[in-house]
Enzyme design. Structure first.
Site, PDB file in Angstrom:
ATOM      1  CD  GLU A   1      -7.097  -1.792  -1.944  1.00 25.14           C
ATOM      2  OE1 GLU A   1      -7.891  -1.577  -1.012  1.00 25.14           O
ATOM      3  OE2 GLU A   1      -5.939  -2.193  -1.771  1.00 25.14           O
TER       4      GLU A   1
ATOM      5  CG  HIS B   1      -2.180  -0.699   1.085  1.00 27.36           C
ATOM      6  ND1 HIS B   1      -3.361  -0.258   1.635  1.00 27.36           N
ATOM      7  CD2 HIS B   1      -2.493  -1.842   0.426  1.00 27.36           C
ATOM      8  CE1 HIS B   1      -4.341  -1.096   1.333  1.00 27.36           C
ATOM      9  NE2 HIS B   1      -3.828  -2.063   0.600  1.00 27.36           N
TER      10      HIS B   1
END
Length: 326
Positions: free
Chosen positions: A108, A39
């Site tokens: 994402e 991330h």
């Protein structure tokens, strides 16, 4: 119904130095594999971390000797060009002496928008993902690669340092569309929900000899004090209630905070085992085994709770192995 139990090195809740320590302890506790999230941002401000996964995995590879490592998952269509992902995967394959598997997904908004190129609709993301998978596969096969697609170009690229055994590629899927796009390029399946139909569909589409490996993930909040476990799970993992199709679209921690403002602690506790009840973890893992998954990576929620979880891990692993084999 054999199910191998691994652990998750979760970048969003721990510093890079702590993650290396947890990996070493996980290997000592008996976990056969560890997956690491990739991330740029945490889901929620309360989680408080997000180091670079690839740098951290290199340190983990150096600090361990038997632990299999896997990205869960890297997106090769936004922050990273697919040629760069292939180089990173090959290098980590060398450094880990063949202990690395490359988990890939279509990404994402939370992480990919940071490079300023926006966030494409899902059909475009799947087009980009398909091209990225072809590029990565061709580079890992060795030799020079030239590629001209609708979304990517590669000009005379070659990976000069390849591991002795080819890095296996896994793809994150959530339904027939993503399976159709990604499974033909992949050796194993990644999914966060115990979907037996997805397992069947993947085996029909994958290039792997079937049945292919299937790797799931299960969050738990292990703590001798159940109330504290529930509080921590709600504080740091209430985003989990949104589901993948919603979570993929939200742009940042403040959006996840707003989207989950009405999620209650008891709502989270209904979805995530909280406390130190081994049977509760077994029952939460059972749907994955019954759906046909071969591997399940546990996430212990909260950096501050890692030590007591890893202390309890040998007993927990023994109980899960007795129930599911692996």
């Amino acid at each position: 119904m054999s199910l191998s139990i691994g652990c998750t090195l979760m970048c969003e809740q721990s510093s890079p130095t702590s993650l290396v320590t947890y990996a070493r302890r996980a290997e000592e506790a008996g976990f056969p594999f560890a997956v690491m999230s990739d991330h740029y941002n945490p889901w929620l401000d309360e989680q408080g971390h997000s180091p670079n996964a690839w740098v951290t995995l290199g340190a983990v590879a150096n600090a361990t000797s038997t632990l299999e490592l896997m990205t869960y998952v890297t997106c090769p269509i936004g922050r990273y060009h697919p040629a760069v992902v292939a180089q990173q995967a090959a290098t980590l394959g060398v450094l880990s002496e063949g202990r690395f598997s490359l988990g890939l997904g279509a990404g994402e908004n939370l992480n990919e928008h940071v490079v300023g190129e926006g966030w494409d609709p899902v059909n475009v993301r799947h087009e980009r993902f398909s091209e990225a998978l072809e590029i990565i596969n061709r580079l890992l096969d060795g030799g020079y690669v030239n590629f001209v697609g609708d979304h990517y170009r590669v000009d005379s690229a070659k990976l000069w340092d390849l591991p002795e055994s080819r890095v296996p590629i896994g793809v994150a899927v959530s339904g027939p569309q993503s399976i159709g796009v990604a499974a033909p390029w992949a050796d194993f399946m990644i999914a966060v929900e115990p979907d037996a139909d997805a397992v069947k569909g993947f085996d029909e589409a994958t290039r792997a000899s079937t049945p292919a490996r299937k790797v799931g993930q299960l969050p738990i909040s292990w703590d001798a004090d159940r109330d504290r476990a529930v509080t921590r799970a709600h504080e740091q993992f209430r985003w989990f209630a949104g589901g993948w199709k919603v979570n993929a679209e939200l742009p940042g921690p403040s959006a996840f905070d707003a989207a989950t403002q009405f999620v209650r602690p008891e709502d989270v506790a209904e979805q995530i085992p909280c406390g130190d009840d081994v049977d509760a973890v077994i029952e939460a893992a059972r749907p994955f085994a019954e759906a046909g998954f071969t591997d399940l990576a546990l996430i212990q929620i909260g950096d501050e709770a890692q030590d007591q979880y890893l202390d309890a891990a040998p007993e927990l692993l023994a109980a899960l192995k007795q129930e599911f084999g692996g």
